[in-house]
Design a protein around this motif. Structure first.
Motif, PDB file in Angstrom:
ATOM      1  N   VAL A 138       0.861  -1.178   0.000  1.00  0.00           N
ATOM      2  CA  VAL A 138       0.000   0.000   0.000  1.00  0.00           C
ATOM      3  C   VAL A 138       0.897   1.228   0.000  1.00  0.00           C
ATOM      4  O   VAL A 138       1.556   1.539   0.985  1.00  0.00           O
ATOM      5  CB  VAL A 138      -0.942   0.015   1.225  1.00  0.00           C
ATOM      6  CG1 VAL A 138      -1.795   1.280   1.219  1.00  0.00           C
ATOM      7  CG2 VAL A 138      -1.829  -1.223   1.226  1.00  0.00           C
ATOM      8  N   LYS A 139       0.936   1.922  -1.126  1.00  0.00           N
ATOM      9  CA  LYS A 139       1.792   3.099  -1.262  1.00  0.00           C
ATOM     10  C   LYS A 139       1.155   4.343  -0.656  1.00  0.00           C
ATOM     11  O   LYS A 139       1.852   5.280  -0.248  1.00  0.00           O
ATOM     12  CB  LYS A 139       2.084   3.360  -2.748  1.00  0.00           C
ATOM     13  CG  LYS A 139       2.970   2.308  -3.400  1.00  0.00           C
ATOM     14  CD  LYS A 139       4.421   2.519  -3.029  1.00  0.00           C
ATOM     15  CE  LYS A 139       5.346   1.637  -3.850  1.00  0.00           C
ATOM     16  NZ  LYS A 139       6.780   1.921  -3.568  1.00  0.00           N
ATOM     17  N   ALA A 140      -0.181   4.379  -0.623  1.00  0.00           N
ATOM     18  CA  ALA A 140      -0.885   5.537  -0.055  1.00  0.00           C
ATOM     19  C   ALA A 140      -2.265   5.086   0.396  1.00  0.00           C
ATOM     20  O   ALA A 140      -2.842   4.152  -0.162  1.00  0.00           O
ATOM     21  CB  ALA A 140      -1.000   6.667  -1.080  1.00  0.00           C
ATOM     22  N   ASP A 141      -2.768   5.753   1.414  1.00  0.00           N
ATOM     23  CA  ASP A 141      -4.123   5.510   1.908  1.00  0.00           C
ATOM     24  C   ASP A 141      -4.664   6.855   2.369  1.00  0.00           C
ATOM     25  O   ASP A 141      -4.410   7.283   3.492  1.00  0.00           O
ATOM     26  CB  ASP A 141      -4.110   4.482   3.037  1.00  0.00           C
ATOM     27  CG  ASP A 141      -5.517   4.085   3.484  1.00  0.00           C
ATOM     28  OD1 ASP A 141      -6.483   4.753   3.074  1.00  0.00           O
ATOM     29  OD2 ASP A 141      -5.645   3.105   4.238  1.00  0.00           O
ATOM     30  N   GLN A 142      -5.373   7.530   1.489  1.00  0.00           N
ATOM     31  CA  GLN A 142      -5.842   8.878   1.806  1.00  0.00           C
ATOM     32  C   GLN A 142      -7.104   9.218   1.022  1.00  0.00           C
ATOM     33  O   GLN A 142      -7.322   8.704  -0.076  1.00  0.00           O
ATOM     34  CB  GLN A 142      -4.749   9.911   1.505  1.00  0.00           C
ATOM     35  CG  GLN A 142      -4.187   9.831   0.101  1.00  0.00           C
ATOM     36  CD  GLN A 142      -2.995  10.730  -0.114  1.00  0.00           C
ATOM     37  OE1 GLN A 142      -3.148  11.922  -0.376  1.00  0.00           O
ATOM     38  NE2 GLN A 142      -1.790  10.178  -0.014  1.00  0.00           N
ATOM     39  N   GLN A 143      -7.927  10.065   1.593  1.00  0.00           N
ATOM     40  CA  GLN A 143      -9.158  10.552   0.966  1.00  0.00           C
ATOM     41  C   GLN A 143     -10.059   9.413   0.483  1.00  0.00           C
ATOM     42  O   GLN A 143     -10.765   9.528  -0.518  1.00  0.00           O
ATOM     43  CB  GLN A 143      -8.840  11.494  -0.195  1.00  0.00           C
ATOM     44  CG  GLN A 143      -8.132  12.771   0.237  1.00  0.00           C
ATOM     45  CD  GLN A 143      -7.834  13.675  -0.936  1.00  0.00           C
ATOM     46  OE1 GLN A 143      -6.729  13.663  -1.482  1.00  0.00           O
ATOM     47  NE2 GLN A 143      -8.808  14.482  -1.328  1.00  0.00           N
ATOM     48  N   GLY A 144     -10.013   8.286   1.200  1.00  0.00           N
ATOM     49  CA  GLY A 144     -10.870   7.159   0.861  1.00  0.00           C
ATOM     50  C   GLY A 144     -10.330   6.242  -0.213  1.00  0.00           C
ATOM     51  O   GLY A 144     -11.022   5.320  -0.647  1.00  0.00           O
ATOM     52  N   PHE A 145      -9.073   6.467  -0.650  1.00  0.00           N
ATOM     53  CA  PHE A 145      -8.483   5.666  -1.721  1.00  0.00           C
ATOM     54  C   PHE A 145      -7.140   5.094  -1.303  1.00  0.00           C
ATOM     55  O   PHE A 145      -6.406   5.708  -0.517  1.00  0.00           O
ATOM     56  CB  PHE A 145      -8.293   6.511  -2.994  1.00  0.00           C
ATOM     57  CG  PHE A 145      -9.583   6.842  -3.682  1.00  0.00           C
ATOM     58  CD1 PHE A 145     -10.042   6.052  -4.720  1.00  0.00           C
ATOM     59  CD2 PHE A 145     -10.333   7.934  -3.291  1.00  0.00           C
ATOM     60  CE1 PHE A 145     -11.236   6.352  -5.357  1.00  0.00           C
ATOM     61  CE2 PHE A 145     -11.527   8.241  -3.920  1.00  0.00           C
ATOM     62  CZ  PHE A 145     -11.975   7.443  -4.950  1.00  0.00           C
ATOM     63  N   LYS A 146      -6.831   3.917  -1.846  1.00  0.00           N
ATOM     64  CA  LYS A 146      -5.537   3.298  -1.654  1.00  0.00           C
ATOM     65  C   LYS A 146      -4.810   3.193  -2.996  1.00  0.00           C
ATOM     66  O   LYS A 146      -5.423   2.886  -4.019  1.00  0.00           O
ATOM     67  CB  LYS A 146      -5.687   1.889  -1.070  1.00  0.00           C
ATOM     68  CG  LYS A 146      -6.132   1.847   0.386  1.00  0.00           C
ATOM     69  CD  LYS A 146      -6.163   0.401   0.882  1.00  0.00           C
ATOM     70  CE  LYS A 146      -6.551   0.332   2.357  1.00  0.00           C
ATOM     71  NZ  LYS A 146      -6.578  -1.059   2.853  1.00  0.00           N
ATOM     72  N   VAL A 147      -3.511   3.451  -2.960  1.00  0.00           N
ATOM     73  CA  VAL A 147      -2.650   3.184  -4.106  1.00  0.00           C
ATOM     74  C   VAL A 147      -1.923   1.880  -3.816  1.00  0.00           C
ATOM     75  O   VAL A 147      -1.174   1.771  -2.840  1.00  0.00           O
ATOM     76  CB  VAL A 147      -1.642   4.322  -4.341  1.00  0.00           C
ATOM     77  CG1 VAL A 147      -0.685   3.957  -5.481  1.00  0.00           C
ATOM     78  CG2 VAL A 147      -2.365   5.624  -4.653  1.00  0.00           C
ATOM     79  N   LEU A 148      -2.164   0.877  -4.660  1.00  0.00           N
ATOM     80  CA  LEU A 148      -1.606  -0.463  -4.463  1.00  0.00           C
ATOM     81  C   LEU A 148      -0.523  -0.732  -5.506  1.00  0.00           C
ATOM     82  O   LEU A 148      -0.662  -0.377  -6.673  1.00  0.00           O
ATOM     83  CB  LEU A 148      -2.710  -1.516  -4.583  1.00  0.00           C
ATOM     84  CG  LEU A 148      -3.941  -1.316  -3.682  1.00  0.00           C
ATOM     85  CD1 LEU A 148      -5.003  -2.359  -4.002  1.00  0.00           C
ATOM     86  CD2 LEU A 148      -3.542  -1.377  -2.212  1.00  0.00           C
ATOM     87  N   TYR A 149       0.547  -1.403  -5.061  1.00  0.00           N
ATOM     88  CA  TYR A 149       1.683  -1.707  -5.945  1.00  0.00           C
ATOM     89  C   TYR A 149       2.084  -3.162  -5.769  1.00  0.00           C
ATOM     90  O   TYR A 149       2.091  -3.700  -4.657  1.00  0.00           O
ATOM     91  CB  TYR A 149       2.870  -0.813  -5.601  1.00  0.00           C
ATOM     92  CG  TYR A 149       4.188  -1.296  -6.165  1.00  0.00           C
ATOM     93  CD1 TYR A 149       4.556  -0.981  -7.466  1.00  0.00           C
ATOM     94  CD2 TYR A 149       5.059  -2.065  -5.396  1.00  0.00           C
ATOM     95  CE1 TYR A 149       5.763  -1.426  -7.988  1.00  0.00           C
ATOM     96  CE2 TYR A 149       6.263  -2.529  -5.908  1.00  0.00           C
ATOM     97  CZ  TYR A 149       6.600  -2.201  -7.202  1.00  0.00           C
ATOM     98  OH  TYR A 149       7.795  -2.649  -7.723  1.00  0.00           O
TER      99      TYR A 149
END
Length: 340
Positions: free
Chosen positions: A323-334
């Motif tokens: 999980v590269k980011a978890d913000q504003q209700g969204f996750k960036v997955l790698y």
């Protein structure tokens, strides 16, 4: 059969001559019609188009009205009010006066709102209401001049770090007049994406695709989408942001299975709606099949709503999911397509 098509069959005696079915679903309606009705389909959904061709129907996959002459049209109401405005205008600018326009849609899909839009082109009446759907008819009284596709564009500007670009979007395309939150969360991480041959799955208006192309002249970007309006928007976005034509390609796809192979990275803000209905098939298929399209050490980048548990699928089918980011209700997955 789709309930909207069932309602059409209840009133099939109204249909005659050369009839164009616009945005028709993939069902058996046309095969049930009397042979006196010469039917064809205009769709902007590539998956539906492929299925309709397979069924032996005459189907046109495009953003513009087919270059044929029709006596009547039947419009299946699209989700987007702006897209219906465009479709109605296309119809009115190509049909002869006194031609019949029919509109069919689900009540929860906004058919009554759509009928109000239809009234701008002639006297309108409701023919039927059944299966939670409605069927409307208009006699075309208003003829309008043909307008170029570019007259329907909306645009907005994005400035992120050293990348400046303007996004151009046609009616009905996801997040047509503004940058959506999920993509905004993802953009700062695109500089970490491996350079090379890249794919943007579900390209929309081309935000991610164009950004990746702007990051490096060595990036070759394949923009993939099921929707003809998205692909046309992406192509315009590339061209008007001066991306060299040998740096990008647009592809109509039914799913990730139609993507190129040997990719260095797949990046996606994957769709999870089909019309007014939630549908996770495309995004879950991406998680399951991405590995087949990636080189060894190729990367998968996804931004998705926090509540969607794509990380489990990615771990199972691609590799370790970070999980590269978890913000504003969204996750960036790698994930990296390392050899197991």
């Amino acid at each position: 059969m789709d309930p909207r098509s069932e309602v059409i069959l209840r009133q099939v005696n109204y249909l005659k001559g050369k009839v164009l079915f616009i945005h028709a679903p993939n069902d058996q309606l046309l095969s049930t019609l009397d042979t006196s009705i010469e039917s064809s389909i205009w769709t902007w959904n590539y998956a539906d188009h492929q299925a309709q061709i397979k069924n032996g129907y005459t189907s046109y996959f495009d953003v513009s009205f087919p270059q044929q002459v029709y006596d009547q049209v039947v419009i299946y109401v699209p989700k987007s009010k702006e897209l219906l405005n465009y479709i109605l205008y296309q119809v009115a600018s190509h049909l002869l006066k006194k031609s019949q326009i029919f509109l069919v849609g689900e009540k929860k899909g906004g058919v009554e709102r759509a009928a109000k839009q239809l009234k701008a082109y002639g006297e309108t009446k409701k023919l039927d209401s059944a299966r939670h759907c409605q069927f409307w008819q208009t006699t075309l009284e208003k003829i309008v001049p043909i307008k170029p596709l570019t007259d329907w564009l909306q645009q907005y500007h994005i400035a992120n770090h050293h990348i400046d670009m303007t996004i151009y979007s046609l009616p009905g395309v996801f997040s047509q007049n503004h940058l959506d939150v999920g993509t905004a969360v993802l953009l700062p991480y695109l500089e970490q994406v491996k350079s090379g041959t890249l794919a943007d799955f579900g390209c929309g208006a081309g935000v991610i695709s164009c950004y990746l192309a702007k990051l490096s002249p060595n990036n070759i970007v394949h923009a993939l989408d099921v929707d003809a309006f998205a692909l046309a928007s992406t192509k315009i976005t590339f061209e008007r942001n001066n991306v060299p034509p040998n740096q990008f390609y647009t592809h109509a796809v039914t799913g990730i299975e139609d993507a190129p192979s040997d990719l260095d990275a797949i990046v996606s803000n994957p769709p999870f709606h089909q019309g007014i209905h939630t549908n996770y098939d495309a995004s879950e298929g991406l998680c399951r099949q991405a590995k087949k399209h990636l080189k060894t050490q190729g990367e998968l980048w996804i931004v998705a709503n926090r509540f969607l548990n794509y990380s489990t699928l990615i771990e199972k089918y691609v590799g370790t999911c970070t999980v590269k980011a978890d913000q504003q209700g969204f996750k960036v997955l790698y994930a990296n397509n390392a050899k197991f």
